[in-house]
Design an enzyme around this catalytic site. Sequence first.
Site, short mmCIF file in Angstrom:
data_model
loop_
_atom_site.label_atom_id
_atom_site.label_comp_id
_atom_site.label_asym_id
_atom_site.label_seq_id
_atom_site.Cartn_x
_atom_site.Cartn_y
_atom_site.Cartn_z
N VAL A 31 -5.40 0.33 3.12
CA VAL A 31 -5.56 -1.12 3.02
C VAL A 31 -6.76 -1.43 2.13
CG1 VAL A 31 -6.16 -3.22 4.31
CG2 VAL A 31 -4.38 -1.68 5.18
N GLU A 61 0.83 -1.22 0.00
CA GLU A 61 0.00 0.00 0.00
C GLU A 61 0.86 1.26 0.00
OE1 GLU A 61 -1.50 1.89 3.44
OE2 GLU A 61 -1.17 0.15 4.73
N LYS A 105 -5.57 10.63 0.76
CA LYS A 105 -5.67 9.29 1.34
C LYS A 105 -6.89 8.62 0.71
CE LYS A 105 -6.69 7.21 5.84
NZ LYS A 105 -6.95 7.50 7.25
N LYS A 114 -3.20 -1.79 15.91
CA LYS A 114 -2.63 -1.13 17.08
C LYS A 114 -3.72 -0.66 18.01
CE LYS A 114 0.04 2.06 15.07
NZ LYS A 114 -0.06 2.25 13.61
N ASP A 171 -16.92 5.45 14.18
CA ASP A 171 -15.69 5.40 13.38
C ASP A 171 -15.15 3.98 13.29
OD1 ASP A 171 -13.38 5.80 12.00
OD2 ASP A 171 -12.63 7.43 13.26
N SER A 216 -13.12 1.61 10.45
CA SER A 216 -12.40 1.73 9.18
C SER A 216 -13.07 0.93 8.07
CB SER A 216 -10.97 1.23 9.35
OG SER A 216 -10.31 1.22 8.10
N ALA A 217 -13.06 1.52 6.88
CA ALA A 217 -13.57 0.82 5.69
C ALA A 217 -12.70 -0.40 5.36
CB ALA A 217 -13.61 1.77 4.50
N ASP A 218 -11.53 -0.51 5.98
CA ASP A 218 -10.69 -1.71 5.78
C ASP A 218 -11.46 -2.97 6.15
OD1 ASP A 218 -8.65 0.06 5.18
OD2 ASP A 218 -7.45 -0.38 6.96
#
Length: 310
Positions: free
Chosen positions: A113, A32, A93, A166, A145, A147-149
């Site tokens: 990602v 990435e 991003k 993390k 919130d 992540s779209a990951d």
Amino acid sequence: MINTQKHLARYLEISKEVEEAISQNDAVVALESTIIAHGMPYPKNIETALEIENIIREQGAVPATIGIIDGKIKVGLNREEIEFLGKSKDVLKVSRRDMPIVIAEKKNGATTVAGTMIAANLAGIKIFVTGGIGGVHRGAENSFDISADLEELKKTSTAVIAAGAKSILDIGLTLERLETFGVPVLGYQTDEFPAFYSRKSGFKCDAALKSPEHAAEILNAKWNLGLEGGVLIANPVPEQSEIPYADMNEKIGLALFEAKRKNIDGKELTPFLLDYIKEITEGRSLKTNIALVKSNAEVGAKIAQSFSSL
Ligand code: PSU
Ligand code: MN
């Protein structure tokens, strides 16, 4: 399908080397670029990106760093393009949501990602190496919130090799989402889910991988069964580079406090936290970050080799 293929060429450009490797079914590893543009400071970001590519080559696989240049998705960025993404101040991003906008407006973007999984999948690359994935943020019950990951892991059939997630995130809730989404979480030679800077999180993986071949067999079984979606392969940071969980957790608490005070949210949040943590650990976190990505590159290249030989 034919129509899609025809249109795809307008948006997607695969380097000659990567294209050849894919068509010969050689081992290819996607990488990435958000980690380059927004995850690490200049010039370590560029240095690391190039070193990672070398590690993958030394293992006999072909690296394919992915990003968007002038509105074109590039699979297999060259050195100048990597340097450009690592230096330029106005690189966007790019996650799933952002991709059509950046492409239509002919802008430059670093893929997350999720964004990288989409591009790798379009190109036909199944193995992807990164540092850490996005996940469920702490306090997501109020901020929403997530992540779209995670959504991408649900639907796009790519294996992601990462050092876990993390603890800027809520690791327990992140694993819950992955379970709901049917994403296998495999620990590389461990059954403990790693917490990025530290080898332990207190959470377990769904299976402990004995070897790259073991990983390849699981990927093959999943996708041959028609079970679409990603797999998370969690590779703990090498022991000598680890920062203990308790040390890191305190720093992360400070970073989260600061983000709240400054009202930082949305796509800015993760880069802000990464940068703030780097500042308050005086670069120690950056060293660990670099070490773990390198280790992931080695493991990912081995898995790509095994997978391509099946
Ligand atoms: N976690 C890290 N380093 C990173 C990222 C996550 O330890 O560089 C980047 C990855 O590109 C990941 C993205 O896909 O942040 C997630 O951003 P968000 O939380 O906004 O979805
Ligand atoms: Mn987010």
